[in-house]
Motif scaffolding. Structure first.
Motif, PDB file in Angstrom:
ATOM      1  N   PHE A   1       0.821  -1.203   0.000  1.00  0.00           N
ATOM      2  CA  PHE A   1       0.000   0.000   0.000  1.00  0.00           C
ATOM      3  C   PHE A   1       0.858   1.258   0.000  1.00  0.00           C
ATOM      4  O   PHE A   1       0.506   2.263  -0.594  1.00  0.00           O
ATOM      5  N   PHE A   2       2.004   1.216   0.716  1.00  0.00           N
ATOM      6  CA  PHE A   2       2.852   2.411   0.774  1.00  0.00           C
ATOM      7  C   PHE A   2       3.280   2.836  -0.622  1.00  0.00           C
ATOM      8  O   PHE A   2       3.375   4.031  -0.913  1.00  0.00           O
ATOM      9  N   ARG A   3       3.543   1.855  -1.486  1.00  0.00           N
ATOM     10  CA  ARG A   3       3.904   2.207  -2.863  1.00  0.00           C
ATOM     11  C   ARG A   3       2.732   2.865  -3.575  1.00  0.00           C
ATOM     12  O   ARG A   3       2.922   3.816  -4.342  1.00  0.00           O
ATOM     13  N   LYS A   4       1.533   2.362  -3.332  1.00  0.00           N
ATOM     14  CA  LYS A   4       0.337   2.964  -3.939  1.00  0.00           C
ATOM     15  C   LYS A   4       0.134   4.395  -3.433  1.00  0.00           C
ATOM     16  O   LYS A   4      -0.218   5.297  -4.191  1.00  0.00           O
ATOM     17  N   MET A   5       0.380   4.574  -2.123  1.00  0.00           N
ATOM     18  CA  MET A   5       0.223   5.908  -1.544  1.00  0.00           C
ATOM     19  C   MET A   5       1.270   6.855  -2.124  1.00  0.00           C
ATOM     20  O   MET A   5       0.966   8.024  -2.423  1.00  0.00           O
ATOM     21  N   ASP A   6       2.481   6.367  -2.282  1.00  0.00           N
ATOM     22  CA  ASP A   6       3.531   7.189  -2.890  1.00  0.00           C
ATOM     23  C   ASP A   6       3.149   7.588  -4.311  1.00  0.00           C
ATOM     24  O   ASP A   6       3.402   8.714  -4.744  1.00  0.00           O
ATOM     25  N   ALA A   7       2.538   6.655  -5.023  1.00  0.00           N
ATOM     26  CA  ALA A   7       2.131   6.943  -6.400  1.00  0.00           C
ATOM     27  C   ALA A   7       1.066   8.029  -6.433  1.00  0.00           C
ATOM     28  O   ALA A   7       1.084   8.924  -7.287  1.00  0.00           O
ATOM     29  N   ILE A   8       0.119   7.975  -5.475  1.00  0.00           N
ATOM     30  CA  ILE A   8      -0.943   8.994  -5.409  1.00  0.00           C
ATOM     31  C   ILE A   8      -0.342  10.355  -5.089  1.00  0.00           C
ATOM     32  O   ILE A   8      -0.673  11.366  -5.730  1.00  0.00           O
ATOM     33  N   VAL A   9       0.578  10.380  -4.115  1.00  0.00           N
ATOM     34  CA  VAL A   9       1.217  11.649  -3.736  1.00  0.00           C
ATOM     35  C   VAL A   9       2.009  12.214  -4.909  1.00  0.00           C
ATOM     36  O   VAL A   9       1.954  13.415  -5.200  1.00  0.00           O
ATOM     37  N   ASN A  10       2.762  11.349  -5.572  1.00  0.00           N
ATOM     38  CA  ASN A  10       3.550  11.819  -6.733  1.00  0.00           C
ATOM     39  C   ASN A  10       2.650  12.367  -7.833  1.00  0.00           C
ATOM     40  O   ASN A  10       2.986  13.360  -8.492  1.00  0.00           O
ATOM     41  N   GLN A  11       1.500  11.717  -8.020  1.00  0.00           N
ATOM     42  CA  GLN A  11       0.550  12.198  -9.031  1.00  0.00           C
ATOM     43  C   GLN A  11       0.053  13.600  -8.669  1.00  0.00           C
ATOM     44  O   GLN A  11      -0.054  14.475  -9.529  1.00  0.00           O
ATOM     45  N   ILE A  12      -0.227  13.796  -7.385  1.00  0.00           N
ATOM     46  CA  ILE A  12      -0.684  15.119  -6.923  1.00  0.00           C
ATOM     47  C   ILE A  12       0.418  16.157  -7.121  1.00  0.00           C
ATOM     48  O   ILE A  12       0.173  17.267  -7.605  1.00  0.00           O
ATOM     49  N   LEU A  13       1.630  15.802  -6.738  1.00  0.00           N
ATOM     50  CA  LEU A  13       2.755  16.740  -6.826  1.00  0.00           C
ATOM     51  C   LEU A  13       3.091  17.111  -8.263  1.00  0.00           C
ATOM     52  O   LEU A  13       3.480  18.253  -8.550  1.00  0.00           O
ATOM     53  N   GLN A  14       2.939  16.177  -9.160  1.00  0.00           N
ATOM     54  CA  GLN A  14       3.365  16.399 -10.545  1.00  0.00           C
ATOM     55  C   GLN A  14       2.278  17.009 -11.426  1.00  0.00           C
ATOM     56  O   GLN A  14       2.557  17.435 -12.551  1.00  0.00           O
ATOM     57  N   THR A  15       1.069  17.061 -10.919  1.00  0.00           N
ATOM     58  CA  THR A  15      -0.034  17.584 -11.729  1.00  0.00           C
ATOM     59  C   THR A  15       0.089  19.094 -11.918  1.00  0.00           C
ATOM     60  O   THR A  15       0.284  19.846 -10.961  1.00  0.00           O
ATOM     61  N   LYS A  16      -0.039  19.532 -13.154  1.00  0.00           N
ATOM     62  CA  LYS A  16       0.015  20.963 -13.456  1.00  0.00           C
ATOM     63  C   LYS A  16      -1.378  21.575 -13.274  1.00  0.00           C
ATOM     64  O   LYS A  16      -2.386  20.877 -13.226  1.00  0.00           O
ATOM     65  N   LYS A  17      -1.430  22.897 -13.221  1.00  0.00           N
ATOM     66  CA  LYS A  17      -2.705  23.591 -13.024  1.00  0.00           C
ATOM     67  C   LYS A  17      -3.708  23.256 -14.117  1.00  0.00           C
ATOM     68  O   LYS A  17      -4.907  23.210 -13.875  1.00  0.00           O
ATOM     69  N   THR A  18      -3.189  23.023 -15.306  1.00  0.00           N
ATOM     70  CA  THR A  18      -4.080  22.734 -16.443  1.00  0.00           C
ATOM     71  C   THR A  18      -4.569  21.284 -16.454  1.00  0.00           C
ATOM     72  O   THR A  18      -5.372  20.906 -17.293  1.00  0.00           O
ATOM     73  N   GLU A  19      -4.055  20.475 -15.517  1.00  0.00           N
ATOM     74  CA  GLU A  19      -4.393  19.046 -15.502  1.00  0.00           C
ATOM     75  C   GLU A  19      -5.219  18.644 -14.277  1.00  0.00           C
ATOM     76  O   GLU A  19      -5.326  17.463 -13.959  1.00  0.00           O
ATOM     77  N   LEU A  20      -5.809  19.614 -13.604  1.00  0.00           N
ATOM     78  CA  LEU A  20      -6.524  19.320 -12.358  1.00  0.00           C
ATOM     79  C   LEU A  20      -7.766  18.451 -12.578  1.00  0.00           C
ATOM     80  O   LEU A  20      -8.129  17.654 -11.708  1.00  0.00           O
TER      81      LEU A  20
END
Length: 385
Positions: A1-20
């Motif tokens: 699960f920690f890997r899944k959580m890391d993936a979710i956090v990374n997705q949030i961090l990497q998302t640009k304003k135009t990709e919300l």
């Protein structure tokens, strides 16, 4: 699960304003992952910035808010988020989840006996979340509720004094329940301030909120409507035409004690009102309405005295007490002194013979100076009794 959580956090961090929008869909897809494994969520919140990642944090807090009870860090995390969140992200993408988080936060403060902690914060959130001062948000009822519990009526007034013109459920996440609670809680604030016309207006608006079933809140708002209409109108007003059919047909049966009291009030049956006040006292206490029922009773007596001025120019305290069904001339004098002081009655009390002279000066200006000695004497007598 920690890997899944890391993936979710990374997705949030990497998302640009135009990709919300895409991030929102991603978070919706992974909501089960967040819900079923809440333990690493706190670490995730720690690496996200509220001003940049409001959408992601709101989703995480939404999951935490559904726990019963949420963990010990939830309140602090909510406060850090609310202090610097991005209103545009929330308003455009997840106002409903944001509303749930704020509702849960406010409810926990109420349960914990610390409503004052959230008042200033939610006041600021209202200002940032709303596009204009005449807009209703889902935060409004929570703010007013906290002010009510804290008895901080004056702070609440700064918000509820604004006329609401815009209610947009789709854009702001406002529900009929939010609307009902806002006007119900606000009516109670006005009652606390003894601003009866406003209390009547807001309780009336509350019972016109569209509904397909009667809720406990609607019934309580109706009870406030009944009593405030007695205080401000001298009788129970008819239900507004805008009320839903179910309210028109059934709500009165859920408040029999109030209907009995209102009927006696409208018919000017003083002794019956006193009897009902005693008979239904337990109901009024349970509803936390005994205070305003007693206010209605006091107002009724004042209105009865006012009616005497249209018939008599001079009357004894004993006659006033008999006409209004008061316990004694002394009680009549106490009510008269209060009405004169508040500018509600133009009259002069003669302490020597107990006679009261009514005048044609409705404002009471000038009269108070003329009868200052009489009032002071009456006050001393009231204090001694």
């Amino acid at each position: 699960f920690f890997r899944k959580m890391d993936a979710i956090v990374n997705q949030i961090l990497q998302t640009k304003k135009t990709e919300l929008e895409q991030l929102k869909k991603y978070l919706d897809t992974h909501s089960t992952t967040l819900k079923n494994n809440p333990s690493p969520i706190n670490n995730a919140i720690g690496v996200l910035e509220p001003s940049k990642h409001s959408l992601g944090i709101c989703y995480i807090l939404y999951v935490k808010a559904q726990a019963n009870p949420p963990d010990a860090q939830f309140l602090l995390q909510c406060e850090a988020f609310l202090d610097s969140y991005n209103a545009t992200q929330i308003r455009d993408l997840c106002p409903d989840k944001f509303a749930f988080v704020v509702h849960r936060y406010s409810e926990l403060l109420r349960q914990g006996g610390t409503p004052q902690r959230g008042i200033v914060r939610l006041s600021k959130v209202i200002n940032t979340f709303c596009l204009s001062s005449d807009c209703l948000s889902p935060v409004h009822p929570d703010f007013v509720m906290l002010c009510l519990v804290a008895k901080n009526y004056k702070v609440a007034r700064r918000v509820i004094d604004r006329t609401i013109f815009e209610i947009d459920p789709k854009k702001m996440g406002v529900t009929p329940r939010d609307l009902l609670l806002y006007y119900y809680y606000s009516s109670m604030i006005w009652i606390g301030l003894k601003m009866w016309d406003k209390a009547y207006e807001f309780s009336q608006t509350a019972i016109t909120v569209p509904c397909t079933a009667l809720s406990a809140i609607m019934v309580e708002a109706f009870k406030k409507f009944v009593v405030t209409s007695l205080i401000t109108r001298g009788k129970m007003d008819a239900l507004p035409k805008q009320c839903s059919n179910i309210v028109q047909r059934h709500i009165k049966k859920y408040a029999p004690a109030y209907m009995d009291f209102a009927t006696a009030y409208s018919k000017r049956e003083t002794d019956k009102m006193k009897e009902l006040l005693t008979k239904h006292q337990e109901v009024f206490v349970q509803d936390h309405n005994l205070g305003i029922i007693e206010q209605a009773m006091s107002k009724y007596l004042e209105q009865a005295i006012q009616r005497l001025t249209s018939t008599y120019l001079t009357l004894s305290l004993s006659d006033i007490a008999a006409n209004v069904h008061l316990e004694s001339p002394k009680h009549a004098e106490q009510i008269l002194v209060k009405m004169i002081q508040h500018g509600e009655l133009a009259a002069c009390i003669n302490q020597k013979d107990g006679m009261v002279s009514f005048t044609d000066n409705p404002s009471g200006k000038g009269l108070m100076d003329n009868v200052e000695e009489e009032i002071e004497a009456a006050q001393k007598n009231c204090s001694a009794s």
